[in-house]
Scaffold this active site. Structure first.
Site, mmCIF file in Angstrom:
data_model
loop_
_atom_site.group_PDB
_atom_site.id
_atom_site.type_symbol
_atom_site.label_atom_id
_atom_site.label_comp_id
_atom_site.label_asym_id
_atom_site.label_seq_id
_atom_site.Cartn_x
_atom_site.Cartn_y
_atom_site.Cartn_z
ATOM 1 N N CYS A 233 17.083 15.586 17.983
ATOM 2 C CA CYS A 233 17.453 15.815 16.205
ATOM 3 C C CYS A 233 18.582 16.215 15.933
ATOM 4 C CB CYS A 233 16.720 16.805 15.623
ATOM 5 S SG CYS A 233 14.562 16.498 15.520
ATOM 6 N N CYS B 182 16.146 12.475 12.985
ATOM 7 C CA CYS B 182 15.448 14.361 12.429
ATOM 8 C C CYS B 182 16.324 15.018 12.632
ATOM 9 C CB CYS B 182 13.862 14.118 13.130
ATOM 10 S SG CYS B 182 14.310 14.472 15.201
#
Length: 270
Positions: free
Chosen positions: A91, A172
């Site tokens: 992420c 993400c």
């Protein structure tokens, strides 16, 4: 000039025309013996010599287009490839781009916490490459293939659109995009970023999009194309921050380890 000479000249011209036509046809339709070698070389470089794994990836890749008409390869043809080679970066490290390819890759080459699609395995193997198949052939061709605008379902266009969608699905946390402020519409609604990436960024998986706008003469962060069009196309639950930066700032930007993809460029507002 007598009749025999005229007939001789005509025959010679016809013969040359036939030879050139046949030769050109052979060149345009011959398989490229270098494509597979280039793919394998890039793959092994990326995977630190995993030849067996690269051969498997190449085989799955070829199944998408080999033996098929060059304008009849839908995005879904690459679904098995996306499953075989999933994205793995964590992420906060996803960087999209539009009309800033060279600049964004200069940046990511220095910042290992930042990944464009071309910094992933498949993107690395296929960046700048041309390929297609032909119905009834088990070969890969690199000449006589359709260009990006020639047909929607060309092997190259379908791959990059499908890979871009998968790349966006993997994002993400905080994602970033680098856009070109020298254009009247840095956010082009017909671009790959607009059609296959931005719309797939969804909260709560993605919390924020950093828009890095390389300063130009035609656009800034308050331009309707950025402030209205881009934001309207983005999930309203995803925060959007725009930062105008000079090219020289990007050139001098030092990576901030483990602080996300655009931390160096955004440190004044993060």
């Amino acid at each position: 000039m007598n009749l025999k000479v005229i007939i001789g000249v005509v025959a010679a011209v016809a013969a040359v025309t036939i030879i050139v036509g046949v030769t050109l046809g052979v060149v345009l339709n011959q398989p490229s013996w270098g494509f597979r070698e280039e793919f394998m070389e890039r793959c092994e470089e990326f995977t630190e010599g995993n030849k067996t794994g690269c051969e498997q990836i190449l085989g799955v890749f070829e199944q998408a287009y080999v033996g098929k008409p060059s304008c009849d390869v839908p995005l879904s043809a690459y679904d098995p490839l996306m499953t075989t080679v999933p994205f793995t970066h964590s992420c906060n490290k996803t960087m999209f781009w539009s009309e800033t390819k060279d600049l964004v890759h200069e940046y990511t080459s220095r910042n290992k916490d930042c990944f464009t699609l071309e910094n992933t395995l498949l993107g690395h193997c296929l960046d700048g490459q041309t390929w297609c198949g032909k119905e009834g052939s088990d070969e890969t061709f690199t000449s006589g293939c359709p260009g990006w605008e020639d047909c929607v379902n060309s092997p190259v266009r379908s791959f990059w659109n499908r890979a871009s969608a998968g790349f966006a699905d993997h994002a993400c946390g905080v994602a970033s995009v680098m856009l070109n402020g020298s254009l009247e519409k840095p956010f082009d609604p017909t671009s790959v970023f607009a059609e296959f990436e931005l719309k797939r960024l969804r909260a709560p998986i993605v919390t924020r999009l950093n828009v890095i706008l390389v300063i130009g003469e035609k656009s800034n962060c308050n331009s309707p194309n950025i402030y209205v069009d881009l934001r309207n196309a983005l999930d309203p639950n995803v925060e959007c921050i725009c930062k105008e930066v000079q090219k020289s700032q990007i050139d001098k930007c030092s990576p901030v380890q483990n602080m996300g993809c655009a931390a160096c460029l955004l440190k004044t507002i993060d």
